[in-house]
Design an enzyme around this catalytic site. Structure first.
Site, PDB file in Angstrom:
ATOM      1  N   LEU A  75       0.825  -1.211   0.000  1.00 16.95           N
ATOM      2  CA  LEU A  75       0.000   0.000   0.000  1.00 16.95           C
ATOM      3  C   LEU A  75       0.854   1.254   0.000  1.00 16.95           C
ATOM      4  O   LEU A  75       1.894   1.304   0.670  1.00 16.95           O
ATOM      5  CB  LEU A  75      -0.893   0.025   1.248  1.00 16.95           C
ATOM      6  CG  LEU A  75      -1.822  -1.164   1.456  1.00 16.95           C
ATOM      7  CD1 LEU A  75      -2.488  -1.073   2.819  1.00 16.95           C
ATOM      8  CD2 LEU A  75      -2.852  -1.218   0.350  1.00 16.95           C
ATOM      9  N   SER A 113       9.426   8.766  -1.149  1.00 18.80           N
ATOM     10  CA  SER A 113       8.827   7.741  -0.299  1.00 18.80           C
ATOM     11  C   SER A 113       9.811   7.089   0.654  1.00 18.80           C
ATOM     12  O   SER A 113      11.014   7.018   0.380  1.00 18.80           O
ATOM     13  CB  SER A 113       8.247   6.617  -1.177  1.00 18.80           C
ATOM     14  OG  SER A 113       7.328   7.101  -2.110  1.00 18.80           O
ATOM     15  N   ILE A 124       4.297  -1.040   3.435  1.00 17.80           N
ATOM     16  CA  ILE A 124       3.620   0.249   3.551  1.00 17.80           C
ATOM     17  C   ILE A 124       4.573   1.333   3.032  1.00 17.80           C
ATOM     18  O   ILE A 124       5.660   1.526   3.571  1.00 17.80           O
ATOM     19  CB  ILE A 124       3.229   0.552   5.013  1.00 17.80           C
ATOM     20  CG1 ILE A 124       2.413  -0.604   5.617  1.00 17.80           C
ATOM     21  CG2 ILE A 124       2.508   1.888   5.098  1.00 17.80           C
ATOM     22  CD1 ILE A 124       1.104  -0.891   4.917  1.00 17.80           C
ATOM     23  N   GLU A 125       4.155   2.017   1.990  1.00 13.54           N
ATOM     24  CA  GLU A 125       4.920   3.122   1.409  1.00 13.54           C
ATOM     25  C   GLU A 125       4.278   4.426   1.872  1.00 13.54           C
ATOM     26  O   GLU A 125       3.082   4.620   1.708  1.00 13.54           O
ATOM     27  CB  GLU A 125       4.907   3.019  -0.119  1.00 13.54           C
ATOM     28  CG  GLU A 125       5.670   4.108  -0.823  1.00 13.54           C
ATOM     29  CD  GLU A 125       5.637   3.953  -2.355  1.00 13.54           C
ATOM     30  OE1 GLU A 125       6.206   4.826  -3.029  1.00 13.54           O
ATOM     31  OE2 GLU A 125       5.027   2.982  -2.852  1.00 13.54           O
ATOM     32  N   LEU A 126       5.072   5.300   2.463  1.00 20.57           N
ATOM     33  CA  LEU A 126       4.612   6.609   2.924  1.00 20.57           C
ATOM     34  C   LEU A 126       5.277   7.662   2.049  1.00 20.57           C
ATOM     35  O   LEU A 126       6.510   7.705   1.968  1.00 20.57           O
ATOM     36  CB  LEU A 126       4.966   6.804   4.397  1.00 20.57           C
ATOM     37  CG  LEU A 126       4.420   5.714   5.320  1.00 20.57           C
ATOM     38  CD1 LEU A 126       4.998   5.854   6.715  1.00 20.57           C
ATOM     39  CD2 LEU A 126       2.897   5.750   5.353  1.00 20.57           C
TER      40      LEU A 126
END
Length: 131
Positions: A75, A113, A124-126
């Site tokens: 995500l 990211s 989890i990609e922020l």
């Protein structure tokens, strides 16, 4: 035909750790609601105008994905602050960054990211959207 994503479903094998990660580390709001037939209490993580419904492995709500398994999601979330502040927060939360900051291309253009894993090992990609 499709306008936007409303919600998705995350299957966890570690409910308490999952709730802690998405609320304490990522800052989402835990919501409980009644849904389905017959009506049962359910949980979801609310953020912006979207949510992630939570299923516990072996006790999923019907209908469900054909093979719901923990750790199968990858995500990407856009953050509401500079990525450097996100990195500082992740470090304070003792959440290991496995890659980044790196430049990528998101749905709206160039992004910067960092990548972490949740308790079920989902990726989890922020990301911050670059001008």
């Amino acid at each position: 035909m499709i306008d936007h994503l409303d919600h998705l479903v995350l299957t966890t094998s570690r409910e308490a750790a999952c709730i802690d990660f998405y609320t304490r580390v990522l800052g989402m709001r835990l919501e409980t609601f009644v849904g389905g037939q017959p009506p049962v209490e359910r949980k979801a993580f609310q953020f912006g105008q979207q949510k992630i419904n939570l299923h516990v492995q072996g006790a999923e709500f019907l209908p469900k994905a054909h093979l719901p398994v923990p750790g199968a999601l990858d995500l990407c979330f856009l953050v509401d602050r500079p990525l450097d502040q996100v990195v500082q927060h992740l470090n304070e939360m003792k959440c290991s960054i496995i890659e980044g900051p790196v430049l990528r291309t998101g749905a709206q253009g160039k992004i910067r990211s960092v990548y972490v894993r949740d308790p079920d090992l989902n990726l989890i990609e922020l990301s911050e959207l670059l001008a």
